[in-house]
Write a protein that holds these residues in place. Structure first.
Motif, PDB file in Angstrom:
ATOM      1  N   SER A   1      37.151   7.768  53.733  1.00 38.59           N
ATOM      2  CA  SER A   1      36.248   7.918  54.874  1.00 38.59           C
ATOM      3  C   SER A   1      35.098   6.923  54.721  1.00 38.59           C
ATOM      4  N   PRO A   2      35.055   5.891  55.620  1.00 39.19           N
ATOM      5  CA  PRO A   2      35.964   5.619  56.737  1.00 39.19           C
ATOM      6  C   PRO A   2      37.340   5.158  56.255  1.00 39.19           C
ATOM      7  N   PRO A   3      38.339   5.168  57.142  1.00 36.44           N
ATOM      8  CA  PRO A   3      39.710   4.863  56.720  1.00 36.44           C
ATOM      9  C   PRO A   3      39.899   3.488  56.102  1.00 36.44           C
ATOM     10  N   ASP A   4      39.045   2.509  56.462  1.00 30.53           N
ATOM     11  CA  ASP A   4      39.203   1.156  55.919  1.00 30.53           C
ATOM     12  C   ASP A   4      38.385   0.935  54.647  1.00 30.53           C
ATOM     13  N   LEU A   5      37.814   1.992  54.077  1.00 28.27           N
ATOM     14  CA  LEU A   5      37.030   1.877  52.848  1.00 28.27           C
ATOM     15  C   LEU A   5      37.918   1.440  51.691  1.00 28.27           C
ATOM     16  N   ARG A   6      37.445   0.468  50.921  1.00 23.53           N
ATOM     17  CA  ARG A   6      38.141   0.059  49.712  1.00 23.53           C
ATOM     18  C   ARG A   6      37.127   0.054  48.571  1.00 23.53           C
ATOM     19  N   LEU A   7      37.437   0.774  47.525  1.00 19.44           N
ATOM     20  CA  LEU A   7      36.506   0.995  46.426  1.00 19.44           C
ATOM     21  C   LEU A   7      36.872   0.148  45.218  1.00 19.44           C
ATOM     22  N   VAL A   8      35.872  -0.109  44.367  1.00 23.59           N
ATOM     23  CA  VAL A   8      36.096  -0.838  43.123  1.00 23.59           C
ATOM     24  C   VAL A   8      35.435  -0.067  41.988  1.00 23.59           C
ATOM     25  N   PRO A   9      35.928  -0.236  40.757  1.00 21.58           N
ATOM     26  CA  PRO A   9      35.305   0.448  39.618  1.00 21.58           C
ATOM     27  C   PRO A   9      33.807   0.168  39.541  1.00 21.58           C
ATOM     28  N   GLY A  10      33.051   1.219  39.258  1.00 22.31           N
ATOM     29  CA  GLY A  10      31.602   1.144  39.247  1.00 22.31           C
ATOM     30  C   GLY A  10      30.979   1.758  40.480  1.00 22.31           C
ATOM     31  N   ASP A  11      31.759   1.907  41.558  1.00 29.37           N
ATOM     32  CA  ASP A  11      31.255   2.585  42.748  1.00 29.37           C
ATOM     33  C   ASP A  11      31.063   4.074  42.454  1.00 29.37           C
TER      34      ASP A  11
ATOM     35  N   HIS B   1      34.545  20.029  46.162  1.00 31.32           N
ATOM     36  CA  HIS B   1      33.757  18.902  46.664  1.00 31.32           C
ATOM     37  C   HIS B   1      32.993  18.340  45.479  1.00 31.32           C
ATOM     38  N   VAL B   2      33.377  17.152  45.046  1.00 31.99           N
ATOM     39  CA  VAL B   2      32.776  16.495  43.890  1.00 31.99           C
ATOM     40  C   VAL B   2      31.812  15.429  44.397  1.00 31.99           C
ATOM     41  N   THR B   3      30.590  15.441  43.891  1.00 32.69           N
ATOM     42  CA  THR B   3      29.598  14.463  44.338  1.00 32.69           C
ATOM     43  C   THR B   3      29.133  13.606  43.166  1.00 32.69           C
ATOM     44  N   GLY B   4      28.871  12.335  43.458  1.00 36.07           N
ATOM     45  CA  GLY B   4      28.271  11.448  42.471  1.00 36.07           C
ATOM     46  C   GLY B   4      29.142  11.125  41.283  1.00 36.07           C
ATOM     47  N   ALA B   5      30.452  10.988  41.494  1.00 38.18           N
ATOM     48  CA  ALA B   5      31.355  10.599  40.409  1.00 38.18           C
ATOM     49  C   ALA B   5      31.517   9.083  40.400  1.00 38.18           C
ATOM     50  N   THR B   6      31.693   8.521  39.219  1.00 37.85           N
ATOM     51  CA  THR B   6      31.874   7.075  39.083  1.00 37.85           C
ATOM     52  C   THR B   6      33.354   6.731  39.067  1.00 37.85           C
ATOM     53  N   LEU B   7      33.726   5.743  39.844  1.00 38.65           N
ATOM     54  CA  LEU B   7      35.109   5.279  39.852  1.00 38.65           C
ATOM     55  C   LEU B   7      35.359   4.449  38.595  1.00 38.65           C
ATOM     56  N   VAL B   8      36.324   4.886  37.796  1.00 47.98           N
ATOM     57  CA  VAL B   8      36.638   4.242  36.519  1.00 47.98           C
ATOM     58  C   VAL B   8      37.724   3.187  36.681  1.00 47.98           C
ATOM     59  N   ALA B   9      38.758   3.517  37.446  1.00 41.09           N
ATOM     60  CA  ALA B   9      39.890   2.600  37.600  1.00 41.09           C
ATOM     61  C   ALA B   9      40.647   2.943  38.870  1.00 41.09           C
ATOM     62  N   VAL B  10      41.307   1.928  39.416  1.00 45.57           N
ATOM     63  CA  VAL B  10      42.186   2.090  40.572  1.00 45.57           C
ATOM     64  C   VAL B  10      43.557   1.554  40.179  1.00 45.57           C
ATOM     65  N   ASP B  11      44.576   2.360  40.400  1.00 45.26           N
ATOM     66  CA  ASP B  11      45.937   1.938  40.063  1.00 45.26           C
ATOM     67  C   ASP B  11      46.494   1.088  41.202  1.00 45.26           C
ATOM     68  N   ARG B  12      46.482  -0.228  40.998  1.00 41.77           N
ATOM     69  CA  ARG B  12      47.025  -1.153  41.993  1.00 41.77           C
ATOM     70  C   ARG B  12      48.306  -1.827  41.502  1.00 41.77           C
ATOM     71  N   PHE B  13      48.803  -1.414  40.345  1.00 45.21           N
ATOM     72  CA  PHE B  13      49.994  -2.036  39.778  1.00 45.21           C
ATOM     73  C   PHE B  13      51.196  -1.109  39.950  1.00 45.21           C
TER      74      PHE B  13
ATOM     75  N   GLU C   1      26.674   1.608  44.807  1.00 45.84           N
ATOM     76  CA  GLU C   1      27.183   0.840  43.679  1.00 45.84           C
ATOM     77  C   GLU C   1      26.357   1.153  42.439  1.00 45.84           C
ATOM     78  N   ASP C   2      27.019   1.155  41.290  1.00 46.65           N
ATOM     79  CA  ASP C   2      26.303   1.400  40.045  1.00 46.65           C
ATOM     80  C   ASP C   2      26.988   0.617  38.936  1.00 46.65           C
ATOM     81  N   ARG C   3      26.558   0.846  37.716  1.00 50.67           N
ATOM     82  CA  ARG C   3      27.129   0.151  36.563  1.00 50.67           C
ATOM     83  C   ARG C   3      28.529   0.685  36.265  1.00 50.67           C
TER      84      ARG C   3
END
Length: 221
Positions: free
Chosen positions: A52-62, A6-18, A99-101
């Motif tokens: 969670s929730p299933p419709d959550l969509r994240l972006v880098p910086g979250d 269980h990882v808490t407080g990690a920053t999203l760096v990138a999402v592979d959408r390609f 959200e964060d930087r």
């Protein structure tokens, strides 16, 4: 050995959408510790997560939490990586905290990418490598587009790092990567699959010779 984590407080760096292969090769999320100077081993690949929730969509910086199973992936059953090499990744569920930087890249010496032993600590992290020269014209295979980085003589072919189109259409959107092209720096996520690759997120991750360093949110959506 698989482990529940269980990882808490990690920053999203990138999402592979390609989907570079046209076969659904997308969906991975890359996270790392939120720090001005990220420590070794602070990045992770989250393999095609649920939300969670299933419709959550994240972006880098979250900033997110991740619950699931940590696996040391040995490679496909058709051909393991070998040499005790693995790809650490988490399969599980991501949830949003706040959200964060944008994440700040870890500056990595090019010499550290010459072997699995010295480069493994950066897998899944946003890295910035300075003094990058393209060793030969890019190769294309099944939609994958890669360009080897010049790391000098004496490095086995399997250990030569490259730039890849895992996160955006590098071939179409550029910059050109002909043999001899050079950049003051290249920023991207360090990935591993039969070799190390830097996966830039957008053209702004390439810093031409003489140009200022890119801002942290240069590739923000």
């Amino acid at each position: 050995l698989d482990r529940r984590v269980h990882v808490t407080g990690a920053t999203l760096v990138a999402v592979d959408r390609f989907d570079e292969t046209g076969e659904g090769a997308r969906g991975n999320h890359y996270v790392q510790d939120l720090a001005d100077d990220p420590a070794d081993h602070s990045g992770m690949t989250v393999f095609q997560p649920a939300f969670s929730p299933p419709d959550l969509r994240l972006v880098p910086g979250d900033v997110v939490d991740v619950s699931g199973v940590l696996t040391e992936f040995l490679g496909p059953s058709s051909g393991r990586f070998g040499g005790c090499r693995t790809l650490p990744e988490i399969g599980g569920t991501m949830s949003f905290r706040f959200e964060d930087r944008p994440a700040r890249p870890r500056r990595v010496p090019l010499d550290d990418l010459k072997s699995y032993a010295s480069a493994r600590r950066y897998i899944g992290m946003l890295v910035r490598v300075e003094g990058v020269e393209i060793a030969r014209d890019p190769s294309r295979s099944g939609g994958r587009y890669t360009a080897s980085i010049n790391v000098g003589a004496g490095v086995p072919a399997a250990d030569v790092p490259s730039l890849s189109n895992e996160l955006y259409d590098l071939e179409a959107e550029g910059p050109p990567l002909a043999a001899g092209a050079s950049f003051r720096s290249v920023t991207g996520v360090l990935t591993y699959f039969y070799g190390f690759k830097i996966a830039p997120r957008c053209p702004a991750d390439f810093q031409p010779e003489g140009a200022p360093l890119p801002v942290d949110d240069a590739c923000a959506p």
